[in-house]
Design a protein around this motif. Structure first.
Motif, PDB file in Angstrom:
ATOM      1  N   MET A   1     -10.007   1.944  -3.040  1.00 55.93           N
ATOM      2  CA  MET A   1     -10.633   1.473  -1.824  1.00 55.93           C
ATOM      3  C   MET A   1     -10.968   1.924  -0.573  1.00 55.93           C
ATOM      4  O   MET A   1     -12.667   2.320  -0.985  1.00 55.93           O
ATOM      5  CB  MET A   1      -9.840   0.503  -1.932  1.00 55.93           C
ATOM      6  CG  MET A   1      -9.270  -0.799  -3.096  1.00 55.93           C
ATOM      7  SD  MET A   1     -11.063  -0.799  -3.678  1.00 55.93           S
ATOM      8  CE  MET A   1     -11.743  -2.282  -2.147  1.00 55.93           C
ATOM      9  N   GLU A   2     -10.293   3.047  -0.729  1.00 53.84           N
ATOM     10  CA  GLU A   2     -10.434   4.116   1.164  1.00 53.84           C
ATOM     11  C   GLU A   2     -11.332   4.616   0.397  1.00 53.84           C
ATOM     12  O   GLU A   2     -12.325   5.059   1.208  1.00 53.84           O
ATOM     13  CB  GLU A   2      -8.946   4.760   1.548  1.00 53.84           C
ATOM     14  CG  GLU A   2      -8.392   3.070   1.965  1.00 53.84           C
ATOM     15  CD  GLU A   2      -7.355   2.282   0.499  1.00 53.84           C
ATOM     16  OE1 GLU A   2      -7.895   3.185  -0.308  1.00 53.84           O
ATOM     17  OE2 GLU A   2      -7.172   1.706   0.993  1.00 53.84           O
ATOM     18  N   ALA A   3     -11.110   5.395  -0.390  1.00 55.72           N
ATOM     19  CA  ALA A   3     -11.893   6.996  -0.346  1.00 55.72           C
ATOM     20  C   ALA A   3     -13.360   6.597  -1.335  1.00 55.72           C
ATOM     21  O   ALA A   3     -14.370   7.501  -0.698  1.00 55.72           O
ATOM     22  CB  ALA A   3     -10.597   7.888  -2.332  1.00 55.72           C
TER      23      ALA A   3
ATOM     24  N   ASP B   1      13.769  12.960 -13.524  1.00 53.69           N
ATOM     25  CA  ASP B   1      14.301  13.719 -12.090  1.00 53.69           C
ATOM     26  C   ASP B   1      12.260  13.938 -11.715  1.00 53.69           C
ATOM     27  O   ASP B   1      12.543  14.337  -9.928  1.00 53.69           O
ATOM     28  CB  ASP B   1      14.486  15.539 -12.394  1.00 53.69           C
ATOM     29  CG  ASP B   1      15.948  15.638 -13.399  1.00 53.69           C
ATOM     30  OD1 ASP B   1      16.425  14.524 -12.691  1.00 53.69           O
ATOM     31  OD2 ASP B   1      15.475  16.963 -13.787  1.00 53.69           O
ATOM     32  N   SER B   2      11.778  12.964 -12.297  1.00 54.10           N
ATOM     33  CA  SER B   2      10.393  13.362 -10.871  1.00 54.10           C
ATOM     34  C   SER B   2      10.196  11.507 -10.767  1.00 54.10           C
ATOM     35  O   SER B   2      10.815  10.372 -10.644  1.00 54.10           O
ATOM     36  CB  SER B   2       9.250  13.032 -11.843  1.00 54.10           C
ATOM     37  OG  SER B   2       9.625  14.712 -12.803  1.00 54.10           O
ATOM     38  N   ASP B   3       9.251  11.633  -8.856  1.00 52.86           N
ATOM     39  CA  ASP B   3       9.029  10.951  -8.667  1.00 52.86           C
ATOM     40  C   ASP B   3       7.685  10.148  -9.017  1.00 52.86           C
ATOM     41  O   ASP B   3       7.388  10.319  -9.608  1.00 52.86           O
ATOM     42  CB  ASP B   3       8.761  10.714  -7.119  1.00 52.86           C
ATOM     43  CG  ASP B   3       9.591  11.447  -6.420  1.00 52.86           C
ATOM     44  OD1 ASP B   3      11.378  10.485  -6.780  1.00 52.86           O
ATOM     45  OD2 ASP B   3      10.226  12.149  -5.601  1.00 52.86           O
ATOM     46  N   SER B   4       8.255   8.295  -9.586  1.00 51.02           N
ATOM     47  CA  SER B   4       6.946   7.212  -9.860  1.00 51.02           C
ATOM     48  C   SER B   4       6.067   8.025  -8.847  1.00 51.02           C
ATOM     49  O   SER B   4       6.693   7.235  -7.676  1.00 51.02           O
ATOM     50  CB  SER B   4       7.585   6.260 -10.208  1.00 51.02           C
ATOM     51  OG  SER B   4       6.466   5.450 -10.775  1.00 51.02           O
ATOM     52  N   SER B   5       4.532   7.265  -8.950  1.00 51.21           N
ATOM     53  CA  SER B   5       3.605   7.099  -7.831  1.00 51.21           C
ATOM     54  C   SER B   5       3.365   6.035  -7.947  1.00 51.21           C
ATOM     55  O   SER B   5       2.626   5.849  -5.991  1.00 51.21           O
ATOM     56  CB  SER B   5       2.236   8.571  -9.044  1.00 51.21           C
ATOM     57  OG  SER B   5       1.975   7.437  -9.773  1.00 51.21           O
ATOM     58  N   GLY B   6       3.323   4.811  -8.268  1.00 52.03           N
ATOM     59  CA  GLY B   6       3.270   3.808  -8.204  1.00 52.03           C
ATOM     60  C   GLY B   6       1.730   3.393  -8.211  1.00 52.03           C
ATOM     61  O   GLY B   6       1.159   1.947  -8.164  1.00 52.03           O
ATOM     62  N   VAL B   7       1.267   4.492  -8.690  1.00 59.04           N
ATOM     63  CA  VAL B   7      -0.092   4.053  -9.316  1.00 59.04           C
ATOM     64  C   VAL B   7      -0.534   3.184 -10.054  1.00 59.04           C
ATOM     65  O   VAL B   7      -0.153   3.404 -11.180  1.00 59.04           O
ATOM     66  CB  VAL B   7      -1.392   5.379  -9.429  1.00 59.04           C
ATOM     67  CG1 VAL B   7      -2.431   5.395  -9.507  1.00 59.04           C
ATOM     68  CG2 VAL B   7      -0.857   6.829  -7.821  1.00 59.04           C
TER      69      VAL B   7
ATOM     70  N   GLU C   1     -15.836   4.383 -13.662  1.00 57.41           N
ATOM     71  CA  GLU C   1     -15.261   4.111 -12.414  1.00 57.41           C
ATOM     72  C   GLU C   1     -14.578   4.092 -12.026  1.00 57.41           C
ATOM     73  O   GLU C   1     -14.606   2.381 -12.759  1.00 57.41           O
ATOM     74  CB  GLU C   1     -16.519   3.813 -10.773  1.00 57.41           C
ATOM     75  CG  GLU C   1     -15.936   4.159  -9.743  1.00 57.41           C
ATOM     76  CD  GLU C   1     -16.704   4.096  -8.187  1.00 57.41           C
ATOM     77  OE1 GLU C   1     -16.309   3.026  -7.597  1.00 57.41           O
ATOM     78  OE2 GLU C   1     -17.894   4.417  -8.500  1.00 57.41           O
ATOM     79  N   VAL C   2     -12.928   4.129 -11.588  1.00 58.88           N
ATOM     80  CA  VAL C   2     -12.079   3.516 -11.784  1.00 58.88           C
ATOM     81  C   VAL C   2     -10.990   3.684 -10.390  1.00 58.88           C
ATOM     82  O   VAL C   2     -10.600   4.457 -10.168  1.00 58.88           O
ATOM     83  CB  VAL C   2     -10.643   4.233 -12.724  1.00 58.88           C
ATOM     84  CG1 VAL C   2      -8.767   3.659 -12.424  1.00 58.88           C
ATOM     85  CG2 VAL C   2     -11.429   4.039 -14.367  1.00 58.88           C
ATOM     86  N   ILE C   3     -10.993   2.301 -10.016  1.00 59.70           N
ATOM     87  CA  ILE C   3     -10.131   2.567  -8.669  1.00 59.70           C
ATOM     88  C   ILE C   3      -8.252   1.940  -8.735  1.00 59.70           C
ATOM     89  O   ILE C   3      -8.059   0.636  -9.697  1.00 59.70           O
ATOM     90  CB  ILE C   3     -10.632   1.038  -7.941  1.00 59.70           C
ATOM     91  CG1 ILE C   3     -12.508   1.005  -7.241  1.00 59.70           C
ATOM     92  CG2 ILE C   3     -10.224   0.590  -6.066  1.00 59.70           C
ATOM     93  CD1 ILE C   3     -12.908  -0.118  -6.616  1.00 59.70           C
ATOM     94  N   CYS C   4      -8.046   2.534  -7.771  1.00 59.37           N
ATOM     95  CA  CYS C   4      -6.533   2.886  -8.595  1.00 59.37           C
ATOM     96  C   CYS C   4      -5.805   2.175  -6.677  1.00 59.37           C
ATOM     97  O   CYS C   4      -7.045   2.814  -6.011  1.00 59.37           O
ATOM     98  CB  CYS C   4      -6.372   3.748  -8.551  1.00 59.37           C
ATOM     99  SG  CYS C   4      -6.730   4.499 -10.591  1.00 59.37           S
ATOM    100  N   GLU C   5      -4.987   1.914  -7.038  1.00 64.37           N
ATOM    101  CA  GLU C   5      -4.261   1.601  -5.518  1.00 64.37           C
ATOM    102  C   GLU C   5      -2.792   2.469  -5.544  1.00 64.37           C
ATOM    103  O   GLU C   5      -2.174   2.937  -6.857  1.00 64.37           O
ATOM    104  CB  GLU C   5      -3.145   0.385  -5.525  1.00 64.37           C
ATOM    105  CG  GLU C   5      -2.218  -0.324  -6.440  1.00 64.37           C
ATOM    106  CD  GLU C   5      -2.458  -1.785  -6.054  1.00 64.37           C
ATOM    107  OE1 GLU C   5      -1.919  -2.731  -6.699  1.00 64.37           O
ATOM    108  OE2 GLU C   5      -2.987  -2.641  -5.876  1.00 64.37           O
ATOM    109  N   GLY C   6      -2.078   2.703  -4.709  1.00 64.88           N
ATOM    110  CA  GLY C   6      -1.210   3.547  -4.884  1.00 64.88           C
ATOM    111  C   GLY C   6      -1.125   5.306  -4.129  1.00 64.88           C
ATOM    112  O   GLY C   6      -0.483   6.171  -5.278  1.00 64.88           O
ATOM    113  N   LEU C   7      -2.636   5.694  -4.627  1.00 67.13           N
ATOM    114  CA  LEU C   7      -2.929   7.001  -4.738  1.00 67.13           C
ATOM    115  C   LEU C   7      -2.427   7.990  -3.078  1.00 67.13           C
ATOM    116  O   LEU C   7      -2.691   7.202  -2.297  1.00 67.13           O
ATOM    117  CB  LEU C   7      -4.718   7.325  -4.789  1.00 67.13           C
ATOM    118  CG  LEU C   7      -4.862   6.836  -6.690  1.00 67.13           C
ATOM    119  CD1 LEU C   7      -6.453   6.954  -6.582  1.00 67.13           C
ATOM    120  CD2 LEU C   7      -4.600   8.193  -7.285  1.00 67.13           C
ATOM    121  N   PRO C   8      -1.781   9.297  -3.161  1.00 67.67           N
ATOM    122  CA  PRO C   8      -1.954   9.490  -2.122  1.00 67.67           C
ATOM    123  C   PRO C   8      -2.969   9.416  -1.282  1.00 67.67           C
ATOM    124  O   PRO C   8      -3.998   9.599  -1.481  1.00 67.67           O
ATOM    125  CB  PRO C   8      -1.625  10.628  -2.308  1.00 67.67           C
ATOM    126  CG  PRO C   8      -0.943  10.590  -3.392  1.00 67.67           C
ATOM    127  CD  PRO C   8      -2.014   9.907  -4.105  1.00 67.67           C
TER     128      PRO C   8
END
Length: 263
Positions: free
Chosen positions: A141-143, A217-223, A256-263
């Motif tokens: 949303m911000e980007a 071992d990897s961190d989930s992004s939560g995206v 166009e795909v809007i995601c939440e949780g992106l860095p």
């Protein structure tokens, strides 16, 4: 009326010397008249274009005559016989960097591509290898407010090899799913996002073949995907880099795909 015309079309490459290096015009004159004079018949305008651009002009005004897909050919030999009607150097297929007829047959049977025969008013047949690709413009949303989207620069495989990508997220579509609609685009877009954006890594991270990371071992992004919106559909033509003398028509669909949780 009712009379069919069969065109035997022969093509030759002619290499000339003395041609101008820039666009030019020429004059064509009639044959000598009774008075011995040759009157002007035409003025011809010539421009230098890449073959891919010339193919665009040839394609304009053409009509789809035939489409081949999964199940259209019983064998590789049957496909090869059908391809023989076109100006295609089949002897080079399967040599050097060119893919074989077997590979094209596998693409058809795997619903990765279709073959289309287009016809022009002058009878010239155009052979097209047709591929459908979904281009995914990922943002937040911000980007999105700043008109910014994710752009993949490179990727590294488990073998350690790095290759340049330089495009947005994309996925080749299955021709068995034709005709496409908004629901199918949304399902594919969500699948691609989940596959490629579910686990985060440091921006400086590189893979070591001897110590590959695991999912645990990897961190989930939560995206998460919040919204998928269809943007446009266009097509592009280019010489196939895989099958000699074949043109590939790319049907490019963009969402166009809007995601939440992106860095």
């Amino acid at each position: 009326p009712g009379l069919m015309t069969g065109y035997h079309l022969y093509t030759v490459d002619i290499v000339c010397e003395g041609l101008p290096a820039v666009d030019f015009n020429t004059l064509e004159f009639e044959g000598p008249g009774k008075d011995g004079r040759r009157h002007l018949k035409y003025i011809h305008a010539w421009v230098w274009l890449e073959w891919s651009m010339i193919q665009r002009y040839l394609f304009d005004g053409s009509e789809l005559k035939e489409r081949k897909s999964k199940g259209s050919f019983k064998s590789v030999q049957e496909l090869e016989a059908w391809l023989g009607q076109f100006d295609v150097d089949l002897e080079s297929w399967g040599t050097s960097s060119w893919k074989s007829v077997q590979r094209l047959f596998n693409e058809l049977e795997g619903s990765q591509t279709q073959l289309e025969r287009w016809g022009r008013n002058d009878g010239v047949p155009l052979l097209m290898r047709v591929v459908h690709v979904l281009q995914v413009k990922v943002t937040s949303m911000e980007a999105a407010a700043k008109q910014k989207f994710l752009f993949q620069v490179w990727q590294q495989g488990a073998d350690g090899n790095i290759r340049d990508v330089n495009r947005t997220m994309a996925r080749k579509l299955c021709t068995a799913d034709l005709p496409f609609d908004a629901q199918k685009f949304e399902a594919v877009a969500k699948t691609v996002v989940n596959e490629q954006l579910s686990y985060l890594a440091d921006v400086h991270a590189r893979l070591s073949k001897d110590n590959l990371p695991t999912r645990h071992d990897s961190d989930s992004s939560g995206v998460k995907v919040v919204k998928v919106e269809f943007c446009d559909h266009r097509f592009d033509l280019e010489d196939s880099p895989s099958f000699k003398d074949m043109t590939t028509m790319y049907h490019l669909y963009t969402v166009e795909v809007i995601c939440e949780g992106l860095p």
